[in-house]
Structures are given as structure tokens and as C-alpha cells.
Design a protein around this motif. Structure first.
Motif, mmCIF file in Angstrom:
data_model
loop_
_atom_site.group_PDB
_atom_site.id
_atom_site.type_symbol
_atom_site.label_atom_id
_atom_site.label_comp_id
_atom_site.label_asym_id
_atom_site.label_seq_id
_atom_site.Cartn_x
_atom_site.Cartn_y
_atom_site.Cartn_z
ATOM 1 N N ASP A 192 -35.158 13.409 -16.718
ATOM 2 C CA ASP A 192 -34.991 13.451 -18.168
ATOM 3 C C ASP A 192 -35.995 14.375 -18.846
ATOM 4 O O ASP A 192 -35.853 14.666 -20.033
ATOM 5 N N VAL A 193 -37.000 14.827 -18.116
ATOM 6 C CA VAL A 193 -38.034 15.691 -18.679
ATOM 7 C C VAL A 193 -37.767 17.116 -18.229
ATOM 8 O O VAL A 193 -37.608 17.383 -17.049
ATOM 9 N N SER A 194 -37.703 18.031 -19.173
ATOM 10 C CA SER A 194 -37.456 19.431 -18.861
ATOM 11 C C SER A 194 -38.639 20.264 -19.321
ATOM 12 O O SER A 194 -38.887 20.402 -20.517
ATOM 13 N N TRP A 195 -39.377 20.839 -18.368
ATOM 14 C CA TRP A 195 -40.514 21.679 -18.702
ATOM 15 C C TRP A 195 -40.098 23.140 -18.816
ATOM 16 O O TRP A 195 -40.759 23.930 -19.467
ATOM 17 N N ASP A 196 -39.008 23.515 -18.163
ATOM 18 C CA ASP A 196 -38.538 24.902 -18.172
ATOM 19 C C ASP A 196 -37.277 24.980 -19.025
ATOM 20 O O ASP A 196 -36.168 24.779 -18.546
ATOM 21 N N LYS A 197 -37.430 25.282 -20.296
ATOM 22 C CA LYS A 197 -36.293 25.291 -21.221
ATOM 23 C C LYS A 197 -35.411 26.526 -21.051
ATOM 24 O O LYS A 197 -34.251 26.515 -21.434
ATOM 25 N N LYS A 198 -35.943 27.621 -20.486
ATOM 26 C CA LYS A 198 -35.156 28.851 -20.374
ATOM 27 C C LYS A 198 -34.208 28.824 -19.179
ATOM 28 O O LYS A 198 -33.039 29.148 -19.300
ATOM 29 N N ASN A 199 -34.724 28.436 -18.010
ATOM 30 C CA ASN A 199 -33.918 28.516 -16.788
ATOM 31 C C ASN A 199 -33.146 27.242 -16.486
ATOM 32 O O ASN A 199 -32.080 27.294 -15.889
ATOM 33 N N ASN A 200 -33.687 26.092 -16.873
ATOM 34 C CA ASN A 200 -33.063 24.822 -16.514
ATOM 35 C C ASN A 200 -33.126 23.899 -17.736
ATOM 36 O O ASN A 200 -33.976 23.029 -17.826
ATOM 37 N N HIS A 224 -46.369 10.860 -12.854
ATOM 38 C CA HIS A 224 -45.182 10.933 -12.002
ATOM 39 C C HIS A 224 -43.915 11.070 -12.850
ATOM 40 O O HIS A 224 -43.034 11.869 -12.531
ATOM 41 N N LEU A 225 -43.818 10.299 -13.922
ATOM 42 C CA LEU A 225 -42.657 10.406 -14.798
ATOM 43 C C LEU A 225 -42.564 11.781 -15.445
ATOM 44 O O LEU A 225 -41.473 12.349 -15.566
ATOM 45 N N ALA A 226 -43.695 12.329 -15.849
ATOM 46 C CA ALA A 226 -43.687 13.626 -16.524
ATOM 47 C C ALA A 226 -43.298 14.755 -15.577
ATOM 48 O O ALA A 226 -42.666 15.727 -15.997
ATOM 49 N N LEU A 227 -43.640 14.638 -14.305
ATOM 50 C CA LEU A 227 -43.378 15.727 -13.373
ATOM 51 C C LEU A 227 -42.044 15.612 -12.642
ATOM 52 O O LEU A 227 -41.400 16.617 -12.357
ATOM 53 N N PHE A 228 -41.614 14.395 -12.320
ATOM 54 C CA PHE A 228 -40.458 14.238 -11.441
ATOM 55 C C PHE A 228 -39.252 13.565 -12.070
ATOM 56 O O PHE A 228 -38.222 13.440 -11.425
ATOM 57 N N ASN A 229 -39.338 13.123 -13.288
ATOM 58 C CA ASN A 229 -38.215 12.461 -13.937
ATOM 59 C C ASN A 229 -37.189 13.503 -14.367
ATOM 60 O O ASN A 229 -37.547 14.512 -14.976
#
Length: 83
Positions: A42-50, A35-40
Motif C-alpha cells: 500500500d506504500v508507494s515510494w516511487d511515484k514515477k515508475n510504479n 517494515h510496513l513502510a518498506l515492504f507494504n
């Protein structure tokens, strides 16, 4: 090691709830980390757009899993005035 655990459970069947509790606790911890990895924010999985998703949070956005005393839907945005 698994063979040893199974043999102990067969000898002492009253340990079965203990193993269930430990397994459920580990599963709950894994789900919380997911849950923290997907919805927090502070975590950015998309470095190009967001690149900085935490900057898009408003005062009414709930980013905690559970908040005891704060109802985020009733918060109002503070307007800053420059002097």
C-alpha cells in the motif's frame, strides 16, 4: 529527566528489567513501522515508475507479516470466466 531516571535505577535496581522491557518494546514497534513502510504494497515510494504497486500482487504473494491459517505458496490463481 534522564538524571532522575538514573538516580531511581540506582536506588531501586529491581526496576532495570522494566526499563529493558520498555526499551525493547519501543524498538520492536519502530522496526514494525519500518517494515510496513518498506515492504507494504500500500506504500508507494516511487511515484514515477510504479504508481500503483498493489495492482501487481498475485494471489500467491504474501503481503502480511504473519498469517495464521493461510499458506500463500499453496494458493492457486482463480480464473474468471465472462458469461
Amino acid at each position: 529527566m534522564l538524571h532522575q531516571i538514573i538516580s531511581q535505577v540506582k536506588k531501586h535496581q529491581h526496576l532495570i528489567p522494566l526499563f529493558i522491557f520498555i526499551g525493547a518494546r519501543g524498538t520492536g514497534a519502530a522496526l514494525y513501522v519500518l517494515h510496513l513502510a518498506l515492504f507494504n504494497p500500500d506504500v508507494s515510494w516511487d511515484k514515477k515508475n510504479n504508481t500503483e504497486p498493489w495492482n501487481k500482487l498475485g494471489p500467491n504473494d504474501q503481503y502480511k507479516l504473519y498469517s495464521v491459517n493461510v499458506d500463500y505458496s499453496k494458493l492457486k490463481k482463480k480464473v474468471q470466466t465472462s458469461k
